[in-house]
Design a protein around this motif. Sequence first.
Motif, mmCIF file in Angstrom:
data_model
loop_
_atom_site.group_PDB
_atom_site.id
_atom_site.type_symbol
_atom_site.label_atom_id
_atom_site.label_comp_id
_atom_site.label_asym_id
_atom_site.label_seq_id
_atom_site.Cartn_x
_atom_site.Cartn_y
_atom_site.Cartn_z
ATOM 1 N N GLY A 167 0.821 -1.204 0.000
ATOM 2 C CA GLY A 167 0.000 0.000 0.000
ATOM 3 C C GLY A 167 0.847 1.242 0.000
ATOM 4 O O GLY A 167 2.064 1.182 -0.220
ATOM 5 N N SER A 168 0.198 2.361 0.264
ATOM 6 C CA SER A 168 0.876 3.662 0.292
ATOM 7 C C SER A 168 0.847 4.233 1.695
ATOM 8 O O SER A 168 -0.210 4.230 2.336
ATOM 9 N N GLN B 22 2.855 7.423 4.384
ATOM 10 C CA GLN B 22 3.734 8.569 4.492
ATOM 11 C C GLN B 22 5.106 8.097 4.966
ATOM 12 O O GLN B 22 5.210 7.082 5.675
ATOM 13 N N THR C 265 10.341 2.634 -1.674
ATOM 14 C CA THR C 265 9.274 2.438 -2.645
ATOM 15 C C THR C 265 9.716 1.473 -3.734
ATOM 16 O O THR C 265 10.752 1.657 -4.376
ATOM 17 N N GLN D 272 2.954 -3.907 -4.273
ATOM 18 C CA GLN D 272 3.575 -2.586 -4.359
ATOM 19 C C GLN D 272 3.584 -1.897 -2.999
ATOM 20 O O GLN D 272 2.566 -1.849 -2.307
ATOM 21 N N VAL D 273 4.727 -1.353 -2.649
ATOM 22 C CA VAL D 273 4.881 -0.555 -1.437
ATOM 23 C C VAL D 273 5.366 0.828 -1.854
ATOM 24 O O VAL D 273 6.361 0.957 -2.573
ATOM 25 N N THR D 274 4.639 1.841 -1.399
ATOM 26 C CA THR D 274 4.995 3.216 -1.731
ATOM 27 C C THR D 274 5.067 4.045 -0.458
ATOM 28 O O THR D 274 4.114 4.065 0.321
ATOM 29 N N ALA D 275 6.195 4.706 -0.250
ATOM 30 C CA ALA D 275 6.379 5.604 0.884
ATOM 31 C C ALA D 275 6.639 6.996 0.328
ATOM 32 O O ALA D 275 7.628 7.208 -0.363
ATOM 33 N N SER D 276 5.750 7.916 0.619
ATOM 34 C CA SER D 276 5.851 9.252 0.047
ATOM 35 C C SER D 276 6.260 10.274 1.097
ATOM 36 O O SER D 276 5.872 10.178 2.262
#
Length: 123
Positions: A10-11, A13, A89, A118-122
């Motif tokens: 997932g996404s 912070q 990410t 999917q791994v997303t770090a924003s």
Amino acid sequence: QVQLVESGGGSVQAGGSLKISCVVSNYYGQYSMAWFRQAPGKEREGVAGIDGDGRTRYADAVKGRFTISKDNSENTLYLEMNSLKPEDTAMYSCAAGQVPWYDLLKRDAYKFWGQGTQVTASS
């Protein structure tokens, strides 16, 4: 046939946490497992691995932040990721095979692979 299915990506912070899972089917006996990741334009790299005796190895980039574990009763591999950074990410894939401890992070050592999550770090 052997199947590996990942979930839990997932996404988040930057600074957040995620725990991803990989369920293994039709693979019996002792074997090693690992998590690999691949970011766009980069090669797939080993993140963390665990052998049949529970010994683990981690890439330097994730030591102290990521923890790999395995629930043998559920045939499930986990990767708990804390203090995520934008550079984490990537598509994370699990792998399984007859791999010695010293090769746990070597992608060519594994025979079976999942499709990835999917791994997303924003920031």
